[in-house]
Design a protein around this motif. Structure first.
Motif, PDB file in Angstrom:
ATOM      1  N   ASP A   4     -54.278 -25.585 -14.328  1.00  5.12           N
ATOM      2  CA  ASP A   4     -54.302 -24.779 -15.513  1.00  5.12           C
ATOM      3  C   ASP A   4     -53.742 -26.045 -16.210  1.00  5.12           C
ATOM      4  N   ILE A   5     -55.123 -26.624 -17.458  1.00  2.24           N
ATOM      5  CA  ILE A   5     -54.969 -27.163 -18.454  1.00  2.24           C
ATOM      6  C   ILE A   5     -55.646 -26.668 -19.361  1.00  2.24           C
ATOM      7  N   PHE A 237     -55.927 -33.164 -27.866  1.00  7.47           N
ATOM      8  CA  PHE A 237     -55.808 -33.313 -26.657  1.00  7.47           C
ATOM      9  C   PHE A 237     -54.056 -33.036 -25.976  1.00  7.47           C
ATOM     10  N   MET A 238     -53.914 -34.082 -26.489  1.00  6.29           N
ATOM     11  CA  MET A 238     -52.540 -34.033 -26.801  1.00  6.29           C
ATOM     12  C   MET A 238     -50.888 -32.801 -27.519  1.00  6.29           C
ATOM     13  N   TRP A 239     -52.273 -32.475 -28.718  1.00  4.37           N
ATOM     14  CA  TRP A 239     -51.314 -31.628 -28.954  1.00  4.37           C
ATOM     15  C   TRP A 239     -51.153 -30.552 -28.302  1.00  4.37           C
ATOM     16  N   LEU A 240     -53.001 -29.894 -28.012  1.00  3.97           N
ATOM     17  CA  LEU A 240     -53.605 -28.603 -26.960  1.00  3.97           C
ATOM     18  C   LEU A 240     -52.481 -28.552 -26.022  1.00  3.97           C
ATOM     19  N   LEU A 249     -49.742 -21.761 -26.478  1.00  3.23           N
ATOM     20  CA  LEU A 249     -51.094 -21.737 -25.942  1.00  3.23           C
ATOM     21  C   LEU A 249     -51.584 -21.063 -24.969  1.00  3.23           C
ATOM     22  N   ARG A 250     -52.790 -19.790 -24.916  1.00  3.22           N
ATOM     23  CA  ARG A 250     -53.078 -18.969 -24.113  1.00  3.22           C
ATOM     24  C   ARG A 250     -53.236 -19.776 -22.451  1.00  3.22           C
ATOM     25  N   SER A 251     -52.932 -19.386 -21.450  1.00  5.58           N
ATOM     26  CA  SER A 251     -53.409 -20.136 -20.059  1.00  5.58           C
ATOM     27  C   SER A 251     -53.638 -19.096 -19.259  1.00  5.58           C
TER      28      SER A 251
END
Length: 252
Positions: A4-5, A237-240, A249-251
């Motif tokens: 998961d990313i 992207f790096m911040w997410l 962040l929802r995973s």
């Protein structure tokens, strides 16, 4: 197994395993399926684009095209085994197609790039059956007659592998909307790969590809077209990823 990313489930498979899985399925001639090759740009689109999310949910295989995704997976402690670059995948699958007598169709790219790629690949791999190439006109996706023509061309050629080079997310949308009708065992969106293979656009040196700097080479080569994707997109992207590491962040 998947990794998961930023809420996107990516198959944890090596480059060779991805090739083996795709070729094996193409040889089995089962119901049509498709492969997606996410990079950082895809991850950003998938945060808010519900249609793109639906495309990903139905994919046969989801393999990490971008080196930043591999880095992100390690940072998150869910390491991907490596990059499955779309252009490398395209070339290797054509090599395997020649060995197994599988038929290939090339759709999209800049004018002349698909035919140029076909010539290069058939010189490298004698016996490769590229049954047809087609470069649709601009905004063809809004023309039902043009879409019907494309679908008929593909069905008539009966390829085992369809490579679609229309850029993201356009290529993924087109595949998702049409893959069942065209009945190709495996369809794959591969971005600018026809331009790279044909030599129309230079590809980054191998050391830059391996070190994760291919994006910088592309940015320097086409700054007007790509600056937003890389200058604005990469930090986002790096911040997410950082937010996911912090657990805010929802995973999935």
């Amino acid at each position: 197994m998947k990794v998961d990313i930023c809420g996107v489930e990516i198959d944890r498979c090596t480059f060779d395993k991805a090739v083996e899985t795709i070729i094996s399925y193409a040889l089995s001639a089962n119901e049509p399926r498709y492969v997606v090759t996410p990079n950082a740009q895809h991850i950003l689109l998938l945060q808010e684009n519900t249609r793109f999310c639906e495309v990903y949910e139905k994919a046969f295989l989801v393999v990490a095209d971008g080196v930043p995704l591999v880095w992100a997976s390690k940072f998150l402690g869910r390491s991907l085994p490596g990059r499955v670059n779309g252009t490398d995948l395209f070339e290797r699958l054509c090599q395997e197609a020649a060995k197994h007598e599988l038929k290939v169709f090339l759709l999209g790219g800049r004018p002349g790039s698909a035919k140029g790629s076909a010539q290069v690949l058939q010189q490298k791999h004698p016996g490769l059956k590229i049954v047809d190439t087609y470069c649709p006109p601009y905004s063809f996706e809004t023309d039902s007659a043009e879409i019907a023509l494309i679908n008929e061309k593909i069905r008539a050629a009966t390829p085992h592998l369809l490579f679609v080079a229309l850029g993201a997310p356009k290529q993924e949308y087109w595949i998702y909307d049409n893959y069942q009708e065209i009945e190709v065992p495996i369809s794959i969106g591969i971005g600018a790969s026809f331009e790279f293979v044909s030599g129309m656009i230079p590809r980054a040196p191998l050391w830059m590809q391996k070190s994760g700097l291919e994006w910088f080479f592309r940015l320097v080569s086409e700054p007007k077209r790509l600056w937003q994707r890389y200058i604005l997109g990469n930090p986002h992207f790096m911040w997410l990823v950082f937010k996911q590491r912090l657990g805010v962040l929802r995973s999935n």
